[in-house]
Design a protein around this motif. Structure first.
Motif, PDB file in Angstrom:
ATOM      1  N   ASN A   1      34.342  18.140 101.760  1.00 41.78           N
ATOM      2  CA  ASN A   1      35.492  17.291 101.485  1.00 41.78           C
ATOM      3  C   ASN A   1      36.111  17.592 100.115  1.00 41.78           C
ATOM      4  N   ARG A   2      35.307  18.151  99.210  1.00 45.79           N
ATOM      5  CA  ARG A   2      35.809  18.490  97.879  1.00 45.79           C
ATOM      6  C   ARG A   2      36.162  19.971  97.752  1.00 45.79           C
TER       7      ARG A   2
ATOM      8  N   GLN B   1      39.877  21.462  97.138  1.00 41.78           N
ATOM      9  CA  GLN B   1      40.816  20.537  96.508  1.00 41.78           C
ATOM     10  C   GLN B   1      41.440  21.263  95.328  1.00 41.78           C
TER      11      GLN B   1
ATOM     12  N   SER C   1      43.917  16.628  97.667  1.00 43.31           N
ATOM     13  CA  SER C   1      42.836  16.932  98.593  1.00 43.31           C
ATOM     14  C   SER C   1      43.033  18.323  99.179  1.00 43.31           C
TER      15      SER C   1
ATOM     16  N   ILE D   1      45.807  12.703  95.772  1.00 42.60           N
ATOM     17  CA  ILE D   1      44.778  11.697  95.529  1.00 42.60           C
ATOM     18  C   ILE D   1      45.197  10.797  94.376  1.00 42.60           C
TER      19      ILE D   1
END
Length: 418
Positions: free
Chosen positions: A188-189, A192, A227, A233
């Motif tokens: 998920n990171r 980014q 993101s 974000i």
């Protein structure tokens, strides 16, 4: 054997250039503590020939995780892909292209512009917006820049609001550079990214439509956190010893993370470094670290080396070290070098990761202090620049987008020749 021959060719080429041409007409650097040293040194960066000059006005250069070098030619509004030898592999047109970076999925993120009609109540008006284009390199014809497809656009200000975009057109706010965050442990990171966003004052403001230096999500001078799905974000707020600041960044330009090529072994820190073009800012290059605390996650400045003269003659955090540092990059190999280009001093500066200017000499040299390798001066010579605006590093080679001379210059440290 090939590297030895290359080194001999480079040294011979330098010998054929007069001392005045090699050193160039030095820019007046009296305003900084220690100017770059242009004297002939055993430990120094030397140019790699030929000069890459197939460009109109190169405004950015980056090293890709795919092992290629990408250049934005602002003059032709193209992204150009090259291999390490400098051979051009292809070009891709992107409206208003001015900056490029590649994430670890091999997508290119290109900062450009897009036009859109806006109804202000007095009829339709054609507006230009700062835009990030996501280019997927794998097209129907295979992996190549010429086959890349635009799969998404992040248009300022429509990524967070549809209200009153007239006050935030490209005349007022623009994206400058992007830094990729790599985190292989947390998908998920991973991929980014940070974006430096700058408020640009309109030289001919409309009295009926006043400019705003701050928007609904904070100041227009900002570093934005996106993101890996291109969703904003938040703008980055910074915790300092003086308090918590939503407006910490002033005219941010260059930005780099520690996630740099090569792909294998790339760091996964969320820290970043950025450069400021704010005239009154004494520290125009700063390190911002990301920390998880008992009170939650926060960003805070880390002060690097700035005065230990027993170690070096120059420091990245010396007050007023730079005038207009447009870009910065981090070496993703074991050297962990930091490189900064300053368009006003026409110079390339090199530092250790801890902030000391220069490199450590070999153990046999009997000297432990950092040896300065920064250089520059205004002109078109091999060690000179005219409006250097971007810098990249890959496989022991430093790349500089020398915009005013319409070329990409390459340099290698003498210590790196075998």
């Amino acid at each position: 054997m090939k590297k030895s021959i290359l080194f001999s060719i480079l040294i011979s080429a330098l010998a054929l250039v007069s001392c005045e041409d090699y050193l160039g007409k030095k820019t007046d650097l009296d305003f900084i503590d220690v100017p770059p040293d242009n004297s002939v040194r055993e430990i120094a960066y030397v140019p790699i020939l030929p000069i890459l000059s197939d460009f109109d006005r190169p405004s950015d250069v980056c090293a890709g995780f795919d092992g290629l070098i990408y250049v934005v030619d602002e003059g032709s509004e193209e992204v150009v892909a090259m291999d390490e030898s400098g051979r051009i592999l292809g070009r891709k047109s992107v409206p208003g292209a001015r900056s490029v970076i590649q994430d670890r999925r091999f997508d290119l993120l290109v900062i450009g512009t897009s036009d859109s009609l806006y109804n202000s109540g007095n009829g339709d008006t054609l507006l230009t917006f700062s835009t990030i284009y996501r280019l997927r390199m794998v097209g129907t014809g295979g992996y190549a820049i010429s086959n890349a497809q635009i799969v998404n656009k992040i248009v300022h200000p429509f990524y967070y609001t549809q209200s009153n975009p007239v006050r935030r057109t490209n005349d007022f706010v623009r994206f400058n550079h992007i830094g990729i965050i790599g985190n292989s442990q947390d998908p998920n990171r991973n991929n980014q990214f940070y974006v430096s966003r700058q408020y640009v004052r309109n030289p001919d403001p409309d009295p009926n439509n006043p400019e705003l230096s701050s928007g609904p999500l904070g100041p227009n001078d900002a570093v934005l956190y996106f993101s890996n799905e291109d969703v904003l974000i938040s703008p980055i707020s910074v915790q300092t010893a003086s308090g918590f600041f939503n407006d910490f960044f002033e005219h941010p330009s260059g930005i780099t993370t520690l996630t740099q090529p090569p792909q294998f072994g790339a760091q996964t820190s969320s820290d970043f470094l950025y450069t400021s073009l704010e005239e009154d800012n004494a520290l125009k290059v700063q390190y911002i670290e990301f920390a998880e605390t008992e009170f939650g996650a926060e960003y805070r400045p880390r002060i690097l080396a700035s005065g230990d003269t027993s170690q070096a003659d120059g420091f990245i955090n010396s007050p007023n070290k730079f005038r207009q540092p447009t870009d910065i990059t981090y070496a993703g190999d074991g050297t962990q070098y930091l490189f900064v280009v300053d368009r006003e001093t026409d110079s390339l500066y090199q530092f250790s990761f801890t902030g000391f200017e220069g490199v450590r000499p070999p153990a046999a040299a009997g000297v432990d202090r950092f040896v300065k390798t920064s250089f520059g001066g205004s002109g078109a010579g091999l060690m000179q620049f005219n409006d250097p605006v971007a810098v990249a590093y890959y496989n022991q080679i430093v790349y500089v987008a020398d915009a005013g001379n319409g070329r990409i210059m390459r340099y290698k440290l003498t210590l790196d020749f075998d």
